[in-house]
Each structure stands twice: as structure tokens, then as C-alpha cells.
Design a protein around this motif. Structure first.
Motif, PDB file in Angstrom:
ATOM      1  N   LEU A  61       0.626  -0.677   0.056  1.00 51.88           N
ATOM      2  CA  LEU A  61       0.146  -0.121  -0.158  1.00 51.88           C
ATOM      3  C   LEU A  61       0.636   1.503  -0.109  1.00 51.88           C
ATOM      4  N   ILE A  62       2.366   1.329   1.148  1.00 45.60           N
ATOM      5  CA  ILE A  62       2.707   2.620   1.126  1.00 45.60           C
ATOM      6  C   ILE A  62       3.806   1.812   0.021  1.00 45.60           C
ATOM      7  N   ASP A  63       4.964   1.693  -0.206  1.00 41.89           N
ATOM      8  CA  ASP A  63       6.221   1.082  -0.262  1.00 41.89           C
ATOM      9  C   ASP A  63       5.809   1.196  -1.874  1.00 41.89           C
ATOM     10  N   ARG A  64       5.760   1.833  -2.365  1.00 42.35           N
ATOM     11  CA  ARG A  64       5.392   2.213  -3.558  1.00 42.35           C
ATOM     12  C   ARG A  64       6.772   3.625  -4.456  1.00 42.35           C
ATOM     13  N   GLU A  65       6.368   3.055  -5.724  1.00 39.71           N
ATOM     14  CA  GLU A  65       6.969   4.307  -6.186  1.00 39.71           C
ATOM     15  C   GLU A  65       6.689   5.903  -6.160  1.00 39.71           C
ATOM     16  N   ASP A  66       5.453   6.156  -6.448  1.00 44.69           N
ATOM     17  CA  ASP A  66       4.795   7.301  -5.998  1.00 44.69           C
ATOM     18  C   ASP A  66       4.337   7.533  -4.772  1.00 44.69           C
ATOM     19  N   TRP A  67       5.330   7.255  -3.709  1.00 41.45           N
ATOM     20  CA  TRP A  67       4.859   7.815  -2.484  1.00 41.45           C
ATOM     21  C   TRP A  67       5.055   8.797  -1.602  1.00 41.45           C
ATOM     22  N   THR A  68       4.014   9.112  -0.240  1.00 37.15           N
ATOM     23  CA  THR A  68       4.109  10.920  -0.333  1.00 37.15           C
ATOM     24  C   THR A  68       4.036  10.322   1.417  1.00 37.15           C
ATOM     25  N   GLN A  69       4.277  11.378   1.387  1.00 36.98           N
ATOM     26  CA  GLN A  69       4.168  11.845   2.662  1.00 36.98           C
ATOM     27  C   GLN A  69       3.425  11.490   3.564  1.00 36.98           C
ATOM     28  N   GLU A  70       1.994  11.940   2.888  1.00 30.14           N
ATOM     29  CA  GLU A  70       0.374  11.964   3.315  1.00 30.14           C
ATOM     30  C   GLU A  70      -0.123  10.590   3.108  1.00 30.14           C
ATOM     31  N   SER A  71       0.589   9.981   2.087  1.00 31.54           N
ATOM     32  CA  SER A  71      -0.763   8.205   1.672  1.00 31.54           C
ATOM     33  C   SER A  71      -0.056   7.820   3.073  1.00 31.54           C
ATOM     34  N   VAL A  72       1.199   7.711   3.009  1.00 32.35           N
ATOM     35  CA  VAL A  72       1.839   7.385   4.148  1.00 32.35           C
ATOM     36  C   VAL A  72       1.129   7.425   5.307  1.00 32.35           C
ATOM     37  N   ALA A  73       0.857   8.221   5.876  1.00 34.95           N
ATOM     38  CA  ALA A  73       0.371   9.540   7.332  1.00 34.95           C
ATOM     39  C   ALA A  73      -0.942   8.813   7.098  1.00 34.95           C
ATOM     40  N   GLU A  74      -1.708   7.797   6.585  1.00 29.07           N
ATOM     41  CA  GLU A  74      -2.953   7.886   6.367  1.00 29.07           C
ATOM     42  C   GLU A  74      -3.086   6.264   6.733  1.00 29.07           C
ATOM     43  N   GLY A 100      10.421  -8.004   6.183  1.00 26.57           N
ATOM     44  CA  GLY A 100      11.107  -9.107   7.384  1.00 26.57           C
ATOM     45  C   GLY A 100      12.679  -7.789   7.765  1.00 26.57           C
ATOM     46  N   GLY A 101      13.033  -6.910   7.646  1.00 26.07           N
ATOM     47  CA  GLY A 101      13.926  -5.921   8.770  1.00 26.07           C
ATOM     48  C   GLY A 101      13.619  -4.030   8.279  1.00 26.07           C
ATOM     49  N   PRO A 102      14.614  -3.429   9.162  1.00 27.30           N
ATOM     50  CA  PRO A 102      14.258  -1.921   9.016  1.00 27.30           C
ATOM     51  C   PRO A 102      14.392  -1.800   7.993  1.00 27.30           C
ATOM     52  N   GLY A 103      13.728  -1.011   6.573  1.00 29.57           N
ATOM     53  CA  GLY A 103      14.179  -0.150   5.265  1.00 29.57           C
ATOM     54  C   GLY A 103      13.242  -0.416   5.073  1.00 29.57           C
ATOM     55  N   SER A 104      13.583  -0.379   3.834  1.00 34.62           N
ATOM     56  CA  SER A 104      12.204  -0.285   2.727  1.00 34.62           C
ATOM     57  C   SER A 104      12.178  -0.173   1.339  1.00 34.62           C
ATOM     58  N   VAL A 105      11.669  -0.763  -0.027  1.00 31.42           N
ATOM     59  CA  VAL A 105      12.377  -0.690  -1.568  1.00 31.42           C
ATOM     60  C   VAL A 105      12.395   0.863  -1.542  1.00 31.42           C
ATOM     61  N   TYR A 106      11.585   1.286  -1.815  1.00 31.60           N
ATOM     62  CA  TYR A 106      11.767   3.309  -2.042  1.00 31.60           C
ATOM     63  C   TYR A 106      12.599   3.793  -0.596  1.00 31.60           C
ATOM     64  N   PRO A 107      13.391   4.425  -0.996  1.00 32.21           N
ATOM     65  CA  PRO A 107      14.293   5.295  -0.926  1.00 32.21           C
ATOM     66  C   PRO A 107      13.249   6.078   0.306  1.00 32.21           C
ATOM     67  N   GLY A 108      13.489   6.457   2.231  1.00 33.63           N
ATOM     68  CA  GLY A 108      12.583   7.194   2.404  1.00 33.63           C
ATOM     69  C   GLY A 108      11.051   6.770   3.148  1.00 33.63           C
ATOM     70  N   VAL A 109      10.707   5.658   2.583  1.00 30.30           N
ATOM     71  CA  VAL A 109       9.447   5.450   3.108  1.00 30.30           C
ATOM     72  C   VAL A 109       9.328   4.604   4.574  1.00 30.30           C
ATOM     73  N   TYR A 110      10.599   3.489   5.014  1.00 31.60           N
ATOM     74  CA  TYR A 110      10.478   3.307   6.465  1.00 31.60           C
ATOM     75  C   TYR A 110      10.481   4.365   7.290  1.00 31.60           C
ATOM     76  N   GLU A 111      11.699   5.766   7.380  1.00 33.80           N
ATOM     77  CA  GLU A 111      12.022   7.474   7.926  1.00 33.80           C
ATOM     78  C   GLU A 111      10.133   7.267   8.048  1.00 33.80           C
ATOM     79  N   ALA A 112       9.455   7.401   6.726  1.00 25.72           N
ATOM     80  CA  ALA A 112       8.167   8.071   7.172  1.00 25.72           C
ATOM     81  C   ALA A 112       7.084   8.397   8.311  1.00 25.72           C
ATOM     82  N   ILE A 113       7.203   6.378   8.301  1.00 26.77           N
ATOM     83  CA  ILE A 113       6.625   5.879   9.064  1.00 26.77           C
ATOM     84  C   ILE A 113       7.628   5.614  10.009  1.00 26.77           C
ATOM     85  N   THR A 114       8.043   5.897  10.519  1.00 26.49           N
ATOM     86  CA  THR A 114       9.259   6.239  11.661  1.00 26.49           C
ATOM     87  C   THR A 114       9.186   7.643  12.095  1.00 26.49           C
ATOM     88  N   LYS A 115       8.496   9.096  11.195  1.00 23.25           N
ATOM     89  CA  LYS A 115       8.175  10.223  11.451  1.00 23.25           C
ATOM     90  C   LYS A 115       6.820  10.142  11.735  1.00 23.25           C
TER      91      LYS A 115
END
Length: 336
Positions: free
Chosen positions: A277-290, A311-326
């Protein structure tokens, strides 16, 4: 303020956490690859492919490839590369890697482990692949699933062999690293169902993990975290029987709120924030937040650790994991 370790324990025990467990924060180890203890002389045997590089053969004889643009490596299972072509002849071709390394072979890996603040986090050892994955890595998924039906005695024998190897490996990890937590991979399903019916899973897989996880628990390991980013709601009673404390990777298709209601206190659930749902090329902070907000509001504060399902800290598309953390940091301030 509770330490990350304390906060996790309060969460999985139904106590008084003071914030959400923020993804893998409680398992982070100082300067360790991938956030966990992954280096040791046993797992270092064999070769691993690099993204876009040529296929490599690991210590089990399994050839893995990692094409460019693909999230990870996976075994090559054409006729030439399968290790097991005939399950009745597996003893001729399957040879477990060496586990009896001398102390000096472990010494280069120990500084990372010694640097862990065990009051703050769990010293977490990463183990992969698991029993089921190792079976299909050796022969291919189709052959593996067919062999459970057509050659059950041989599959039992192979699983016993793999289990004995895991127990030897576990004994060395416990001896040298004294981990507080084991983070163990073994994917048991697709996004819509388990690969095996619960009765078959109980016959073939449960006994192996009762031995493996029982060994760890008997030798000082406090937490067993098992990764299966799949549907496996029908296997949860067996997970409890195995001794799993936290199922990591539970995709939302499992109806995690219902699982928490039914099994909370016996096992906890880490995930519900689906990569798809969120680890996609077109991700945004807003889509992650939702999606993060939806997850924590439906799953609550106890027996649940909000986390990306991979299965580990990180994401396929850079920044998604950190956006979830935020977003989880924001929601902790709002909800606690």
C-alpha cells in the motif's frame, strides 16, 4: 520515559507502554548490518549475489540471483540449478554447512555484539532462511509442496536434517553472542492464504520449531520474533505452540485487530502496515500518514507493534521506512 526494550515488554504484556513501539527500534544493535546481529562465521560461508550482479552459490549449494530492479535475491530453480531433483535422493546432494568454528573465527564479529546496550534494546540475532524456506530453496516451491503429499517420509527426514543443523547453529549463537532475542525468517504464506493447510503445517513444520525455539528459550533467549509477511492467521495457534512471542510481517489481510482480540496475551503482532500500500515509487508523506493512522487506530496499544511488513528495517523505495517512523512519533504524542 521507558527504554525501547521496556516499552516493548510493556506492550506485549498488556502493561503500561508510554508510546507505540516504533517499528524495529527495540531490536537495533550498534553498528550491526540491517539493524541486527547478522555476521558470524557460519552464515558467512558461501557467496551472495549483489543487485544486478551474477548469480552466486551459497553454502548449501543453492544458486541465488538478484536481477537489477528487483527488491531481493531468490533461488534459481531451473533443471540445471536445483539442488534436489529427486527427493528420494536428497541425502546424496544436501550437505549442511560447517558449524564447528574455533573461538578465534568468532572474535572479529564480537565487538558489535559487545557494544549493544542491553538495557536499551534487545541484542537480536537474525536467522534465515527458516525450515520451510530452506526446503523450497533446495528444490523449488512446486516440487516442495508436491513432495509433502507424495513423499512425506522423505520430507520428514529432510526437515529433521535441517532442524539438526539449525540446532547446531543455535548452540553456537547462544555460546558466543548470548542473544536476548531471535529474529527468525520463514515465510509461510502468500498474501491471501498459507502455503500449507494447518494440519499439514502441524505435522511437518511445528515439531521442528518447537525444538528450535524451545532450545533458544531454554538457553537465555527472552523473545522469539518470527517473520512471515503473509497471510497466516490460520496458523496462529501453532505459532503460540511453537513459542513465538511476536509474529512480525502480519499483513492487514489477516484482520490483525481480530487476532489481537482473540490471541492477545499469548502472542503479539508486528506489522499491519502493508508494503503493497505504501512502499511504492509514488509514495508521499501524506499517503504514508493515512495508512499508519488507520493501522494504529484499528489495532490499539497492546499486543501490537506497528511496523512495515517487510522483514527488517528499511523499505524498497528510499524514505518510506523513515516516513513511517516519523508518523508513529507523531501518533505516540497524540495517543499516549
Amino acid at each position: 520515559m521507558l527504554t525501547k526494550r521496556q516499552n516493548l515488554l510493556e506492550t506485549i504484556k498488556g502493561g503500561n507502554p508510554d508510546r507505540f513501539v516504533n517499528q524495529y527500534e527495540a531490536f537495533v544493535c550498534t553498528d550491526a548490518i540491517y539493524g541486527m546481529i547478522m555476521g558470524d562465521p557460519i552464515s558467512a560461508q558461501g557467496e551472495r549475489p549483489m543487485p544486478g550482479g551474477p548469480p552466486k552459490k551459497n553454502a548449501w549449494g543453492v544458486t541465488n540471483a538478484w536481477p537489477a530492479g528487483v527488491p531481493g535475491a531468490f533461488p534459481v530453480h531451473d533443471a540445471e540449478h536445483k539442488v534436489i531433483k529427486d527427493i528420494t535422493k536428497w541425502r546424496e546432494v544436501v550437505k549442511a554447512p560447517k558449524t564447528d568454528f574455533p573461538p578465534e573465527a568468532w572474535e572479529p564479529f564480537l565487538p558489535k555484539v559487545r557494544a549493544i546496550d542491553r538495557n536499551e534494546v534487545f541484542a537480536t540475532a537474525f536467522v534465515a532462511p527458516g525450515i520451510f524456506e530452506q526446503c523450497h530453496h533446495l528444490m523449488g516451491m512446486d516440487d516442495c509442496l508436491l513432495n509433502f503429499y507424495e513423499e512425506p517420509e522423505e520430507m520428514h527426514a529432510l526437515i529433521d536434517y535441517l532442524t539438526e543443523y539449525e540446532l547446531r547453529y543455535a548452540a553456537e549463537l547462544v555460546k558466543y553472542y548470548k542473544p536476548d532475542c531471535i529474529f527468525h525468517h520463514d515465510d509461510w504464506g502468500s498474501s491471501i492464504n498459507s502455503f500449507m493447510a494447518p494440519d499439514m503445517f502441524e505435522e511437518f513444520i511445528v515439531p521442528a520449531y518447537k525444538k528450535i525455539y524451545g532450545f533458544y528459550k531454554a538457553n537465555g533467549v527472552e523473545l522469539i520474533v518470527h517473520h512471515s509477511d503473509s497471510f497466516a492467521a490460520n496458523l496462529v495457534p501453532h505459532m503460540i505452540e511453537m513459542g513465538i512471542d511476536i509474529w512480525q510481517g502480519c499483513v492487514s489481510k489477516n484482520n490483525v485487530p481480530e487476532l489481537i482480540k482473540k490471541y492477545g496475551g499469548k502472542i503479539s503482532f508486528m506489522g499491519d502496515i502493508d508494503n503493497s500500500l505504501i512502499d511504492r515509487e509514488d509514495w508521499t508523506q501524506e499517503s504514508v500518514a493515512e495508512e499508519v493512522r488507520k493501522s494504529v487506530e484499528r489495532c490499539g496499544k497492546h499486543y501490537f507493534l506497528p511496523c512495515i511488513t517487510q522483514g527488517g528495517p528499511g523499505s524498497v523505495y528510499p524514505g518510506v521506512y523513515e516516513a513511517i517512523t516519523k508518523e508513529l512519533e507523531k501518533l505516540s504524542k497524540e495517543k499516549f
